[in-house]
Write a protein that holds these residues in place. Structure first.
Motif, PDB file in Angstrom:
ATOM      1  N   UNK A   1     -25.498 -22.439  68.064  1.00  0.00           N
ATOM      2  CA  UNK A   1     -26.877 -21.257  68.237  1.00  0.00           C
ATOM      3  C   UNK A   1     -27.701 -21.493  67.095  1.00  0.00           C
ATOM      4  N   UNK A   2     -29.005 -21.664  67.644  1.00  0.00           N
ATOM      5  CA  UNK A   2     -30.258 -22.422  67.132  1.00  0.00           C
ATOM      6  C   UNK A   2     -31.034 -21.662  66.908  1.00  0.00           C
ATOM      7  N   UNK A   3     -31.450 -20.877  65.014  1.00  0.00           N
ATOM      8  CA  UNK A   3     -32.426 -19.800  65.279  1.00  0.00           C
ATOM      9  C   UNK A   3     -34.176 -19.841  65.225  1.00  0.00           C
ATOM     10  N   UNK A   4     -34.549 -19.446  66.002  1.00  0.00           N
ATOM     11  CA  UNK A   4     -36.079 -20.736  66.259  1.00  0.00           C
ATOM     12  C   UNK A   4     -36.944 -20.471  65.173  1.00  0.00           C
ATOM     13  N   UNK A   5     -37.949 -21.106  65.282  1.00  0.00           N
ATOM     14  CA  UNK A   5     -38.373 -20.870  63.647  1.00  0.00           C
ATOM     15  C   UNK A   5     -38.054 -20.964  61.762  1.00  0.00           C
ATOM     16  N   UNK A   6     -38.401 -21.064  61.106  1.00  0.00           N
ATOM     17  CA  UNK A   6     -38.477 -20.425  59.887  1.00  0.00           C
ATOM     18  C   UNK A   6     -38.311 -19.964  59.435  1.00  0.00           C
ATOM     19  N   UNK A   7     -36.764 -19.328  58.656  1.00  0.00           N
ATOM     20  CA  UNK A   7     -36.298 -18.004  58.375  1.00  0.00           C
ATOM     21  C   UNK A   7     -36.078 -18.441  56.681  1.00  0.00           C
ATOM     22  N   UNK A   8     -36.198 -17.140  56.711  1.00  0.00           N
ATOM     23  CA  UNK A   8     -35.430 -17.242  54.789  1.00  0.00           C
ATOM     24  C   UNK A   8     -33.799 -16.791  55.267  1.00  0.00           C
ATOM     25  N   UNK A   9     -33.377 -18.043  53.879  1.00  0.00           N
ATOM     26  CA  UNK A   9     -32.471 -18.555  53.922  1.00  0.00           C
ATOM     27  C   UNK A   9     -31.613 -17.379  53.091  1.00  0.00           C
ATOM     28  N   UNK A  10     -30.314 -17.163  53.421  1.00  0.00           N
ATOM     29  CA  UNK A  10     -29.322 -16.595  52.788  1.00  0.00           C
ATOM     30  C   UNK A  10     -27.692 -17.286  52.634  1.00  0.00           C
TER      31      UNK A  10
ATOM     32  N   UNK B   1     -26.226 -17.071  59.976  1.00  0.00           N
ATOM     33  CA  UNK B   1     -25.780 -16.605  60.824  1.00  0.00           C
ATOM     34  C   UNK B   1     -23.859 -16.910  61.329  1.00  0.00           C
ATOM     35  N   UNK B   2     -23.661 -16.106  61.613  1.00  0.00           N
ATOM     36  CA  UNK B   2     -21.987 -16.258  61.953  1.00  0.00           C
ATOM     37  C   UNK B   2     -22.042 -16.439  63.398  1.00  0.00           C
ATOM     38  N   UNK B   3     -21.384 -17.221  64.116  1.00  0.00           N
ATOM     39  CA  UNK B   3     -20.888 -17.684  65.397  1.00  0.00           C
ATOM     40  C   UNK B   3     -19.889 -17.635  65.204  1.00  0.00           C
ATOM     41  N   UNK B   4     -18.572 -16.659  66.322  1.00  0.00           N
ATOM     42  CA  UNK B   4     -17.796 -16.132  66.959  1.00  0.00           C
ATOM     43  C   UNK B   4     -16.979 -16.774  68.053  1.00  0.00           C
TER      44      UNK B   4
ATOM     45  N   UNK C   1     -33.187 -28.415  59.388  1.00  0.00           N
ATOM     46  CA  UNK C   1     -34.318 -29.147  59.407  1.00  0.00           C
ATOM     47  C   UNK C   1     -35.893 -27.985  59.948  1.00  0.00           C
ATOM     48  N   UNK C   2     -36.590 -28.578  60.694  1.00  0.00           N
ATOM     49  CA  UNK C   2     -37.333 -27.492  60.760  1.00  0.00           C
ATOM     50  C   UNK C   2     -37.086 -26.001  62.038  1.00  0.00           C
ATOM     51  N   UNK C   3     -35.920 -26.135  62.510  1.00  0.00           N
ATOM     52  CA  UNK C   3     -35.609 -25.268  63.092  1.00  0.00           C
ATOM     53  C   UNK C   3     -34.774 -24.238  63.470  1.00  0.00           C
ATOM     54  N   UNK C   4     -34.754 -23.964  61.565  1.00  0.00           N
ATOM     55  CA  UNK C   4     -34.700 -22.433  61.148  1.00  0.00           C
ATOM     56  C   UNK C   4     -33.386 -22.456  60.729  1.00  0.00           C
ATOM     57  N   UNK C   5     -32.422 -21.582  61.213  1.00  0.00           N
ATOM     58  CA  UNK C   5     -30.346 -21.223  61.380  1.00  0.00           C
ATOM     59  C   UNK C   5     -30.478 -22.171  62.091  1.00  0.00           C
TER      60      UNK C   5
ATOM     61  N   UNK D   1     -33.012 -21.523  72.981  1.00  0.00           N
ATOM     62  CA  UNK D   1     -31.893 -21.627  74.769  1.00  0.00           C
ATOM     63  C   UNK D   1     -32.525 -23.125  74.781  1.00  0.00           C
ATOM     64  N   UNK D   2     -31.749 -23.435  75.776  1.00  0.00           N
ATOM     65  CA  UNK D   2     -31.371 -25.034  76.769  1.00  0.00           C
ATOM     66  C   UNK D   2     -30.145 -25.924  75.253  1.00  0.00           C
ATOM     67  N   UNK D   3     -30.201 -26.986  76.364  1.00  0.00           N
ATOM     68  CA  UNK D   3     -28.533 -27.336  76.388  1.00  0.00           C
ATOM     69  C   UNK D   3     -28.438 -28.268  74.522  1.00  0.00           C
ATOM     70  N   UNK D   4     -29.648 -28.037  73.537  1.00  0.00           N
ATOM     71  CA  UNK D   4     -29.469 -28.991  72.873  1.00  0.00           C
ATOM     72  C   UNK D   4     -30.097 -27.425  72.115  1.00  0.00           C
ATOM     73  N   UNK D   5     -29.974 -27.039  72.352  1.00  0.00           N
ATOM     74  CA  UNK D   5     -30.135 -26.116  70.935  1.00  0.00           C
ATOM     75  C   UNK D   5     -29.671 -25.100  71.542  1.00  0.00           C
ATOM     76  N   UNK D   6     -28.808 -24.305  71.855  1.00  0.00           N
ATOM     77  CA  UNK D   6     -28.165 -23.001  71.946  1.00  0.00           C
ATOM     78  C   UNK D   6     -26.829 -23.400  73.289  1.00  0.00           C
ATOM     79  N   UNK D   7     -25.396 -24.085  73.361  1.00  0.00           N
ATOM     80  CA  UNK D   7     -24.816 -23.935  73.984  1.00  0.00           C
ATOM     81  C   UNK D   7     -22.858 -23.496  74.049  1.00  0.00           C
ATOM     82  N   UNK D   8     -21.974 -23.414  75.288  1.00  0.00           N
ATOM     83  CA  UNK D   8     -21.019 -22.569  75.128  1.00  0.00           C
ATOM     84  C   UNK D   8     -20.317 -23.320  75.370  1.00  0.00           C
ATOM     85  N   UNK D   9     -19.584 -24.714  75.526  1.00  0.00           N
ATOM     86  CA  UNK D   9     -18.742 -25.280  76.000  1.00  0.00           C
ATOM     87  C   UNK D   9     -17.266 -25.205  76.012  1.00  0.00           C
ATOM     88  N   UNK D  10     -16.013 -25.576  77.045  1.00  0.00           N
ATOM     89  CA  UNK D  10     -14.947 -25.643  76.580  1.00  0.00           C
ATOM     90  C   UNK D  10     -14.200 -26.695  77.811  1.00  0.00           C
TER      91      UNK D  10
END
Length: 227
Positions: free
Chosen positions: A140-149, A153-156, A178-182, A213-222
């Motif tokens: 999962x990728x969050x767009x843009x730059x955000x304040x980090x803590x 971002x928790x993936x479950x 990088x510049x993609x944020x979280x 969105x998009x497979x290079x940014x956010x995806x789920x597979x199995x």
């Protein structure tokens, strides 16, 4: 199947489908390869996953070549087998998340879904079409730059057994990428029975982040890796 030709002509590799009485199926054939090979006098492997029509009971793999120009074509080492269950989905329906609220990520588009286990358009869950050991992964990728803590971002990944009991089987936390944020990534192998399900969830620690969105940014597979 491996193919070889000594001149540039069309090489045909097809699967023909038949009903119980050996009459042609509603989908008469599926193409594996219909084109000239990349080079002459060189063995090339051609393969493709094809879906059998619903009324098909039998299948045959057939090979031929175009009538012209003159030349010889060879085929060898043919394998025809059932594809193991596997899926890869992208394009989350809801991209704007709410801080401190866990949300299921509903992926809209399947790049492939062998075994038809993923239900896009309704429950957005993967149901194991056969029992076995499965490997699941997601990013999962969050767009843009955000304040980090810490743990922003928790993936479950959650598992639902045949009795309807839900268990969290994977929790992983995001970091800056990088510049993609979280960015959060996780992978796990889990033993599944036929009919059991998994879903993907996200819990953001930042205020209203937006998933890319998009497979290079956010995806789920199995995929099933063994029995």
């Amino acid at each position: 199947a491996w193919s070889r030709q000594n001149a540039s002509f069309t090489v045909n590799i097809k699967v023909y489908w038949y009903k119980q009485d050996w009459s042609a199926s509603s989908t008469a054939s599926s193409n594996i390869h219909v084109s000239s090979l990349l080079a002459t006098n060189t063995w090339e492997q051609k393969d493709l996953v094809v879906a059998a029509p619903s009324d098909a009971v039998f299948a045959s793999v057939e090979f031929n070549r175009a009538a012209s120009p003159g030349g010889v074509c060879y085929f060898d080492d043919v394998l025809f087998r059932e594809e193991l269950p596997a899926f890869l989905v992208k394009d989350p329906a809801t991209t704007t998340l709410t801080k401190a609220v866990e949300s299921q990520v509903d992926f809209q588009s399947a790049l492939y879904d062998y075994g038809s286990g993923y239900t896009a358009g309704s429950s957005y869950e993967y149901e194991a079409p056969s029992s076995g050991l499965y490997q699941f992964e997601s990013a999962l990728t969050v767009a843009g730059t955000v304040t980090l803590a810490a743990h922003s971002l928790k993936l479950i990944i959650k598992h639902e057994d045949l009795a309807g009991s839900v268990t969290t089987i994977l929790t992983t936390y995001g970091t800056h990428f990088a510049s993609a944020g979280l960015y959060a990534y996780g992978q796990i192998q889990y033993q599944m029975r036929q009919g059991e399900k998994v879903t993907l969830h996200v819990y953001p620690g930042v205020n209203s982040p937006v998933l890319e969105s998009g497979v290079d940014a956010s995806f789920f597979s199995g995929r099933r890796v063994s029995l």
